[in-house]
Structures are given as C-alpha cells and as structure tokens.
Design a protein around this motif. Structure first.
Motif, PDB file in Angstrom:
ATOM      1  N   ILE A  20       0.858  -1.175   0.000  1.00  0.00           N
ATOM      2  CA  ILE A  20       0.000   0.000   0.000  1.00  0.00           C
ATOM      3  C   ILE A  20       0.899   1.231   0.000  1.00  0.00           C
ATOM      4  O   ILE A  20       1.819   1.326   0.826  1.00  0.00           O
ATOM      5  CB  ILE A  20      -0.896   0.026   1.256  1.00  0.00           C
ATOM      6  N   ASP A  45      -1.373   6.977   0.791  1.00  0.00           N
ATOM      7  CA  ASP A  45      -2.624   6.479   0.213  1.00  0.00           C
ATOM      8  C   ASP A  45      -3.790   7.436   0.391  1.00  0.00           C
ATOM      9  O   ASP A  45      -4.825   7.266  -0.227  1.00  0.00           O
ATOM     10  CB  ASP A  45      -2.992   5.114   0.784  1.00  0.00           C
ATOM     11  N   PRO A  64       6.527   1.980   0.776  1.00  0.00           N
ATOM     12  CA  PRO A  64       5.150   1.488   0.887  1.00  0.00           C
ATOM     13  C   PRO A  64       4.965   0.678   2.167  1.00  0.00           C
ATOM     14  O   PRO A  64       5.920   0.240   2.792  1.00  0.00           O
ATOM     15  CB  PRO A  64       4.983   0.610  -0.357  1.00  0.00           C
TER      16      PRO A  64
END
Length: 108
Positions: free
Chosen positions: A40, A44, A101
């Motif tokens: 992710i 985000d 990430p």
C-alpha cells in the motif's frame, strides 16, 4: 370425510416436521483464501500510514479491516515494507523511510 382430510393433513405436517428434524443441516462454507501480501502506498490518502508503520495499537485494527475488505479473515503481519518486498515492483524505488510502501500480509 372432513375428519379424514384433517387427519391426513395433520399426519403430513408431523411427518414433514420429523423429516426436517432428522435431515442433517449442512451449510456451504467458502474456502479460505490463501495467504497474500499487499503493498500500500504510504501516501494512500487515508491517513493510516502512521498506525501501520509504527506498530501502534490502531495498526492491528487497520490491518484487520484491510484484510477483511480483501476477503481474508485476519492480518498476520503489517508494517513498513523492506526493499525486498517491493524492489522491481514499483517504478521508482523509495529513498526515505517515509516514502516506503506499507505491507500487510493477510491470512485465514
């Protein structure tokens, strides 16, 4: 004649009830999804990066919710991805810890 019809109906209802009580109930259960790891982006836009990166108490809640949304039962692990987790899978390698990430491994 009415009594005969009533008795046949009564015995029919009793027989149906007994047969339903004897028949085993089997429900269909979906097969568990295999373990899977998700990357992710740290930016985000949901603001959950701090929870996942710092291993705070809210991190487990966020990771479990992510896994449930993906069709899994629980999050087995979560945190900042290591270079081995994402090297070659993203266009530009992250240079700082804040840009790396996040990783969530979901299981059953």
């Amino acid at each position: 004649m009415r009594r005969a019809v009533a008795l046949v109906g009564l015995f029919g209802i009793i027989g149906a009830g007994l047969s339903l009580a004897v028949v085993p109930t089997t429900g269909t259960v979906a097969a568990p999804k295999p373990e899977r790891t998700y990357l992710i982006p740290a930016s985000d836009g949901y603001g959950v990066a701090d929870c996942l990166a710092s291993k705070a108490e809210c991190g487990q809640i966020v990771a479990n919710a992510w896994c449930e949304a993906q069709g899994h039962r629980i999050a087995k692990s979560y945190g900042v991805a290591t270079a081995e987790d994402f090297t070659g899978t993203v266009k530009v390698a992250a240079s700082s810890e804040a840009e790396r990430p996040l990783v969530i491994t979901c299981g059953h």
